[in-house]
Design a protein around this motif. Sequence first.
Motif, PDB file in Angstrom:
ATOM      1  N   LEU A  17       0.852  -1.199   0.000  1.00  0.00           N
ATOM      2  CA  LEU A  17       0.000   0.000   0.000  1.00  0.00           C
ATOM      3  C   LEU A  17       0.888   1.249   0.000  1.00  0.00           C
ATOM      4  O   LEU A  17       0.599   2.239  -0.680  1.00  0.00           O
ATOM      5  CB  LEU A  17      -0.929   0.015   1.222  1.00  0.00           C
ATOM      6  N   GLU A  18       1.983   1.169   0.753  1.00  0.00           N
ATOM      7  CA  GLU A  18       2.894   2.325   0.816  1.00  0.00           C
ATOM      8  C   GLU A  18       3.589   2.580  -0.518  1.00  0.00           C
ATOM      9  O   GLU A  18       3.902   3.725  -0.859  1.00  0.00           O
ATOM     10  CB  GLU A  18       3.939   2.104   1.915  1.00  0.00           C
ATOM     11  N   LEU A  19       3.845   1.506  -1.259  1.00  0.00           N
ATOM     12  CA  LEU A  19       4.441   1.667  -2.598  1.00  0.00           C
ATOM     13  C   LEU A  19       3.480   2.482  -3.479  1.00  0.00           C
ATOM     14  O   LEU A  19       3.885   3.445  -4.143  1.00  0.00           O
ATOM     15  CB  LEU A  19       4.683   0.283  -3.200  1.00  0.00           C
TER      16      LEU A  19
ATOM     17  N   LEU B 113       6.010   9.225  -9.127  1.00  0.00           N
ATOM     18  CA  LEU B 113       6.957   8.274  -9.716  1.00  0.00           C
ATOM     19  C   LEU B 113       6.253   6.991 -10.135  1.00  0.00           C
ATOM     20  O   LEU B 113       5.225   6.626  -9.550  1.00  0.00           O
ATOM     21  CB  LEU B 113       8.056   7.926  -8.691  1.00  0.00           C
ATOM     22  N   THR B 114       6.825   6.295 -11.125  1.00  0.00           N
ATOM     23  CA  THR B 114       6.263   5.000 -11.528  1.00  0.00           C
ATOM     24  C   THR B 114       6.746   3.924 -10.536  1.00  0.00           C
ATOM     25  O   THR B 114       7.795   4.086  -9.902  1.00  0.00           O
ATOM     26  CB  THR B 114       6.721   4.659 -12.960  1.00  0.00           C
ATOM     27  N   PRO B 115       5.989   2.809 -10.423  1.00  0.00           N
ATOM     28  CA  PRO B 115       6.343   1.790  -9.418  1.00  0.00           C
ATOM     29  C   PRO B 115       7.748   1.217  -9.590  1.00  0.00           C
ATOM     30  O   PRO B 115       8.366   0.820  -8.599  1.00  0.00           O
ATOM     31  CB  PRO B 115       5.293   0.690  -9.628  1.00  0.00           C
TER      32      PRO B 115
ATOM     33  N   GLN C  41       2.392  -4.838  -6.024  1.00  0.00           N
ATOM     34  CA  GLN C  41       3.225  -4.306  -7.117  1.00  0.00           C
ATOM     35  C   GLN C  41       2.489  -4.452  -8.460  1.00  0.00           C
ATOM     36  O   GLN C  41       2.515  -3.552  -9.294  1.00  0.00           O
ATOM     37  CB  GLN C  41       4.593  -5.012  -7.140  1.00  0.00           C
ATOM     38  N   THR C  42       1.801  -5.586  -8.618  1.00  0.00           N
ATOM     39  CA  THR C  42       1.009  -5.791  -9.843  1.00  0.00           C
ATOM     40  C   THR C  42      -0.079  -4.727  -9.944  1.00  0.00           C
ATOM     41  O   THR C  42      -0.302  -4.125 -10.996  1.00  0.00           O
ATOM     42  CB  THR C  42       0.353  -7.204  -9.812  1.00  0.00           C
TER      43      THR C  42
END
Length: 405
Positions: A225-227, A236-238, A317-318
């Motif tokens: 969730l923090e990502l 920013l992109t993941p 992440q997905t």
Amino acid sequence: MIGVVVLGSTGSIGESTLDVLARHPDRFRLVGLGAHRNAGKLAEQIQRYRPDYAALADLGAARELAARLGDTAPSARLLSGPEGLLELATLPQADCVMAAIVGAAGLPSTLAAARAGKRLLLANKESLVMAGPLLLQAVHAGGAVLLPIDSEHNAIFQCLPPGTGAGETPRGVRRLLLTCSGGPFRDWSAAEIAAATPAAAVAHPNWVMGRKISVDSATLMNKGLELIEACFLFGLTPDRVDIVIHPQSIVHSLVEYVDGSMLAELGSHDMRTPIAHALAWPERMSSGVEFLDLVKTGRLDFRAPDPARFPCLPLAQTAARAGGLTPVALNAANETAVHAFLEGQLNFTGIASVIDKVITRCTAGPIGALEDVLAADSEARCLAHESIEAHMRAGTTVSLGSVGA
Ligand code: NDP
């Protein structure tokens, strides 16, 4: 005097916020307190901190609060229902709103505070995960100032070039590193994790937190969730946000610059530091935390997370890469599955399995308006309930251990 409203005042972040505010009575005035249904604790807070307003979202609990306060009620005006929380979030006397309600329930009041142009202290990460683009639009349209309370994002904010606005890609940054304690099951085998009880999952090694975020820390969904939160907050992109396990929780996160410099914020693991930072920003003020003794700390360890034992992290992440409505589904499935786990209806590994099924089946696509978010949220909750029922029929539940109700 800065007027402050604390939403989620009866929770872990809410109580830490009140502790910090009480240390600076010359600087802050408590305008309002809001929570869900803990009438007993809110009554105590009203007696102790004397806010101008107080609200409970649950109507029955709001009646109980009025009865508890009775004639002894200090002058706080009592509000009730979800609309009571919206009123608190937008009070003209409030310069600053601490958004510390847990879960999707925090979204409406967080959005309202942003639209009303408040200084928004955001602990409720779920509202960014669900509706990042809408929340950022509301911040910009309302002229609000968004300051992150999550210790990792607050650390990153402190390490970014001054003047970087919410959602704006910072200059010269190569990537962000979010640190992660690894949670209570960091060194457990896959078999031990599969048999984990709610009591074990809420016993975080470093941080004292509410039950939902404690389970999120045990599954590493909290880091997922923090990502997503970091991608929205820092534009920013993941693929430019990495996760690193750091068992001591001393380095709260890092920013890597294109010249090879890495800046980090270090401190004790006590949420009063990011809370005091955001309340006083751009100044500094005391928070009551124990100062860090690096010699006593001795060593700082870092290692990569293990996606096989902690599948919630790759699922997040997905969802981060998919964007749009997929993080909404991820968040709703997670909230539903964590609740079922805490109720003994689902085993620990069932949490990831439910989320996986939901994000695979849920409607994907871009976020146009709040209605899209709310529809995806309820679709995902229905799918999650179906999946939990299938787990229950298959008998994959777990004993509650000694966890409280
Ligand atoms: P807690 O479970 O300790 O507290 C949750 C708060 O939210 C309580 O005040 C609760 O009220 C209120 N609440 C719950 N549901 C509703 C609802 N439907 N309407 C209104 N209020 C509601 O949670 P935490 O303080 O641990 O976490 C709060 C938020 O901060 C979460 O989003 C979490 O992810 C984030 N966060 C927390 C950290 C921590 O260290 N605790 C660190 C970083 C982020 P009541 O008591 O009446 O039920």
